[in-house]
Design a protein around this motif. Structure first.
Motif, PDB file in Angstrom:
ATOM      1  N   SER A   6     -33.475  51.845  65.712  1.00 35.20           N
ATOM      2  CA  SER A   6     -32.669  51.449  66.874  1.00 35.20           C
ATOM      3  C   SER A   6     -31.197  51.305  66.508  1.00 35.20           C
ATOM      4  N   LEU A  34     -37.773  56.446  77.714  1.00 34.73           N
ATOM      5  CA  LEU A  34     -38.000  55.911  76.369  1.00 34.73           C
ATOM      6  C   LEU A  34     -36.804  56.179  75.468  1.00 34.73           C
ATOM      7  N   TYR A  37     -34.117  53.408  75.337  1.00 36.01           N
ATOM      8  CA  TYR A  37     -34.593  52.085  74.936  1.00 36.01           C
ATOM      9  C   TYR A  37     -33.477  51.190  74.396  1.00 36.01           C
ATOM     10  N   ARG A  40     -31.528  49.478  77.117  1.00 33.90           N
ATOM     11  CA  ARG A  40     -32.377  48.897  78.155  1.00 33.90           C
ATOM     12  C   ARG A  40     -31.714  47.748  78.917  1.00 33.90           C
ATOM     13  N   SER A  46     -28.412  53.848  82.180  1.00 37.50           N
ATOM     14  CA  SER A  46     -29.613  54.660  81.942  1.00 37.50           C
ATOM     15  C   SER A  46     -29.886  55.580  83.126  1.00 37.50           C
TER      16      SER A  46
END
Length: 170
Positions: A6, A34, A37, A40, A46
């Motif tokens: 990440s 996904l 992520y 998020r 997004s």
């Protein structure tokens, strides 16, 4: 080295692996999301990126609720690339995006890769289809047995007789 995936994505480096690695039972939309992520906490961004992916690959908008496993190989590759783009990469690593695809689909996928690069994302492309890769590359490195044996800009390598004979078949 030693960074969480990440953190690597947050730093701007995203990989699109060979073999697509989709979740076949999940919808196209969920597979794409996904990739977002790490973002998020920002659903508006997004959604904006998802819209850009749908603009780049219109067929995915039409199939957004279908299971990713029900798509053709080319459409699955579009989902894989779209999922990578959802991470907002500064550098996109693409591993064999044309593998197993029909020539017409290879052309569509590589045109999308070129558009991604032209929009400002650096693309590092590992591709065995030398001719296709050289059509969109700025610079290329030819590797044999893990060693770089040639390098140069697209025009230099396309014009090199050794490259033409060994990798392009011309």
């Amino acid at each position: 080295v030693g960074r969480k995936p990440s953190r690597i994505v947050q730093a701007g480096l995203v990989q699109c692996p060979e073999g697509r690695k989709l979740f076949p039972e999940m919808s196209v939309r969920k597979n794409l999301l996904l990739g977002a992520y790490v973002h998020r906490g920002d659903p508006k961004t997004s959604q904006h990126i998802l819209e850009r992916v749908f603009e780049m690959f219109p067929v995915l908008r039409m199939k957004k609720d279908d299971p990713a496993g029900s798509l053709s190989g080319g459409q699955q590759q579009m989902v894989a690339i779209g999922r990578a783009l959802m991470g907002r990469p500064r550098v996109l690593l693409l591993d064999e995006p044309s593998l197993g695809l029909a020539p017409l689909i290879v052309k569509q996928v590589l045109e999308a890769v070129k558009a991604i690069n032209e929009a400002g994302t650096t693309v590092l492309l590992a591709e065995q289809n030398a001719y296709a890769a050289l059509q969109i590359a700025h610079r290329a490195y030819v590797m044999e047995s893990g060693k770089i044996v040639m390098e140069g800009d697209r025009d230099t390598l396309l014009g090199d007789e050794r490259i033409r004979k060994a990798y392009i078949g011309a």
